[in-house]
Design an enzyme around this catalytic site. Structure first.
Site, PDB file in Angstrom:
ATOM      1  N   GLY A 234       0.795  -1.217   0.000  1.00  0.00           N
ATOM      2  CA  GLY A 234       0.000   0.000   0.000  1.00  0.00           C
ATOM      3  C   GLY A 234       0.827   1.267   0.000  1.00  0.00           C
ATOM      4  O   GLY A 234       0.608   2.164  -0.818  1.00  0.00           O
TER       5      GLY A 234
ATOM      6  N   SER B 257      -7.016  -8.837  -3.792  1.00  0.00           N
ATOM      7  CA  SER B 257      -7.412  -7.880  -2.762  1.00  0.00           C
ATOM      8  C   SER B 257      -6.415  -6.728  -2.628  1.00  0.00           C
ATOM      9  O   SER B 257      -6.736  -5.697  -2.021  1.00  0.00           O
ATOM     10  CB  SER B 257      -7.563  -8.585  -1.412  1.00  0.00           C
ATOM     11  OG  SER B 257      -6.309  -9.074  -0.949  1.00  0.00           O
TER      12      SER B 257
ATOM     13  N   GLN C 250      -6.982  -2.784  -4.699  1.00  0.00           N
ATOM     14  CA  GLN C 250      -7.770  -1.647  -4.238  1.00  0.00           C
ATOM     15  C   GLN C 250      -6.882  -0.483  -3.790  1.00  0.00           C
ATOM     16  O   GLN C 250      -7.305   0.661  -3.766  1.00  0.00           O
ATOM     17  CB  GLN C 250      -8.688  -2.127  -3.096  1.00  0.00           C
ATOM     18  CG  GLN C 250      -9.293  -1.056  -2.218  1.00  0.00           C
ATOM     19  CD  GLN C 250      -8.573  -0.928  -0.882  1.00  0.00           C
ATOM     20  OE1 GLN C 250      -7.525  -1.555  -0.653  1.00  0.00           O
ATOM     21  NE2 GLN C 250      -9.112  -0.116   0.010  1.00  0.00           N
ATOM     22  N   ARG C 251      -5.620  -0.761  -3.472  1.00  0.00           N
ATOM     23  CA  ARG C 251      -4.745   0.287  -2.956  1.00  0.00           C
ATOM     24  C   ARG C 251      -3.305   0.184  -3.459  1.00  0.00           C
ATOM     25  O   ARG C 251      -2.597   1.183  -3.484  1.00  0.00           O
ATOM     26  CB  ARG C 251      -4.733   0.260  -1.420  1.00  0.00           C
ATOM     27  CG  ARG C 251      -4.159  -1.018  -0.851  1.00  0.00           C
ATOM     28  CD  ARG C 251      -4.599  -1.330   0.561  1.00  0.00           C
ATOM     29  NE  ARG C 251      -4.056  -2.619   1.013  1.00  0.00           N
ATOM     30  CZ  ARG C 251      -4.558  -3.798   0.659  1.00  0.00           C
ATOM     31  NH1 ARG C 251      -5.600  -3.861  -0.142  1.00  0.00           N
ATOM     32  NH2 ARG C 251      -4.021  -4.916   1.089  1.00  0.00           N
TER      33      ARG C 251
ATOM     34  N   CYS D 270      -4.337  -3.849   8.891  1.00  0.00           N
ATOM     35  CA  CYS D 270      -5.200  -3.390   7.802  1.00  0.00           C
ATOM     36  C   CYS D 270      -6.046  -4.538   7.262  1.00  0.00           C
ATOM     37  O   CYS D 270      -7.162  -4.330   6.793  1.00  0.00           O
ATOM     38  CB  CYS D 270      -4.359  -2.780   6.687  1.00  0.00           C
ATOM     39  SG  CYS D 270      -3.606  -1.195   7.125  1.00  0.00           S
TER      40      CYS D 270
ATOM     41  N   CYS E 199     -12.533 -16.395  13.839  1.00  0.00           N
ATOM     42  CA  CYS E 199     -12.376 -15.036  13.319  1.00  0.00           C
ATOM     43  C   CYS E 199     -11.955 -15.142  11.855  1.00  0.00           C
ATOM     44  O   CYS E 199     -12.396 -16.063  11.165  1.00  0.00           O
ATOM     45  CB  CYS E 199     -11.369 -14.246  14.149  1.00  0.00           C
ATOM     46  SG  CYS E 199      -9.696 -14.947  14.156  1.00  0.00           S
TER      47      CYS E 199
END
Length: 393
Positions: free
Chosen positions: A50, A78, A81-82, A197, A351
């Protein structure tokens, strides 16, 4: 405070370089001398993710002569996106190789050195020693502390950045002229206190905001112009569009760069120092861990279980294991959700990857739920092993 240029200027600029960097050359503060310093500079970017994406792209465009990239990861969907240095065609490719290809497309005059490996205690000194300046684009505390310690021990300045959701931070750490990262953060946060993140998310464009600040600071250090963020922490709130500067003083008692340092070499284990998982969680999962396959077998057999998803509501909306009840980890740790849990059923926690559920499991064990277990690998393991049609994130 102003600092002298970090590097000496190169002998000359070629005609091609003069044409390419003309907008720099006509800035009085940069000029030909400043551009020659950029040409002669060697900058290492730790991470091509990122923060590394915009940092590498603008360092290349600025004409930094040699850019090093260290990253052992591969491009995932994924990331796009950044992590704008990568594209769809790069999915599955080494991030370091992908970033290098983009840099060569932006500026073929830049020499790119690839370190397609994980940065660790054994190689960090050797790699850092090859460069004038380090740009830190890491996303975990263990690597951040190692980067800081290696930079201090080698006398190297480095530009640091951090991003989370809508918030960003940036600073310059150079122990010879100001504080180091340990002066600001003497100890890492408690395990599970600060989500990554991957757990909490990040606004893609925030990477560009902080990454560009890092490049701005790098250029100032290399050319000796302006006042770099040494001894100052820049804090950015993207939602409020607000920048704040906080003074950071050198700590005379810093264990690394203070007057009587006790840390004189790299730590043996930075993961252990930062404690990704608490001791309580490590103890709780012993003999209380099941796999996604075992969970599916329990469900198919009709075992009377109470499946609890300890992620956040936004994550629950993306993907969930069938039959799971959402109770965020924070509500379990605080004790607020304990009344919702049945005493007469087997409690199974999960999780995203298994870290948060381990912490929640420790809290349940302490509260008397001795038979509770958690799912190793979380929902990601469920997707991989049970239902690949579900979206991963």
């Amino acid at each position: 405070m102003s600092l002298p240029p970090l590097v000496e200027p190169a002998a000359e600029l070629t005609v091609d370089e003069i044409r390419r960097y003309s907008r720099h050359l006509i800035i009085p503060d940069v000029g030909v001398a400043g551009q020659k310093r950029l040409k002669n500079a060697r900058v290492l970017c730790v991470g091509a993710g990122g923060l590394g994406s915009p940092a590498l792209m603008y360092l290349a465009a600025a004409g930094v002569g040699t850019l090093g990239i260290i990253d052992f990861d591969t491009v995932d969907e994924s990331n796009l996106q950044r992590q704008i240095i990568h594209g769809v065609s790069d999915i599955g490719r080494s991030k370091a190789e992908s970033a290098a290809a983009s840099i060569r497309e932006i500026n073929p005059l830049v020499n790119v050195e690839i370190h397609n490996t994980a940065l660790d205690r054994e190689n960090v000194r050797e790699i850092f020693a090859q460069y004038d300046l380090i740009v830190d684009g890491t996303d975990n505390f263990a690597t951040r502390y190692m980067v800081n310690d290696a930079a201090v021990l080698l006398g190297k300045p480095y530009v640091w950045g951090s991003i989370y959701r809508f918030d960003g931070q940036a600073s310059v750490f150079w122990a010879e002229h100001g504080p180091c990262y340990r002066c600001l953060y003497p100890e890492p946060p408690p395990p599970g206190m600060v989500p990554s993140c991957a757990e909490g998310g990040v606004l893609g464009v925030l990477c560009a905001s902080i990454g560009s600040i890092q490049v701005n600071e790098a250029i100032k250090l290399l050319t000796g112009i302006g006042e770099p963020l040494v001894g100052r922490l820049m804090v950015y709130d993207a939602l409020e569009m607000e920048y704040r500067k906080i003074k950071v003083r050198k700590d005379p008692n810093c264990v690394l760069c203070g007057e009587n340092p006790t840390v004189t070499d790299l730590l043996e284990d930075y993961e252990d120092f930062c404690g990704a998982v608490s001791v309580e969680a490590q103890e709780a999962v012993v003999d209380s861990t099941i796999t996604a396959l075992e969970l599916k077998e329990w469900q198919d057999a009709g075992k009377d279980i109470f499946l609890v998803d300890v992620r956040e509501p936004a994550e629950y909306e993306i993907v969930r294991i069938p039959g799971a009840t959402l109770i965020p980890k924070g509500d379990i740790i605080s004790g607020d959700a304990l009344a919702q849990l049945p005493q007469d059923r087997q409690i199974v926690l999960h999780c995203k990857s298994g870290v948060r559920s381990a912490e929640a499991l420790a809290a349940l064990k302490a509260a008397g739920f001795r038979d509770a277990v958690h799912v190793q690998g979380g929902v990601l393991s469920w997707i991989k092993q049970i239902d690949p049609s579900l979206p991963a994130y």
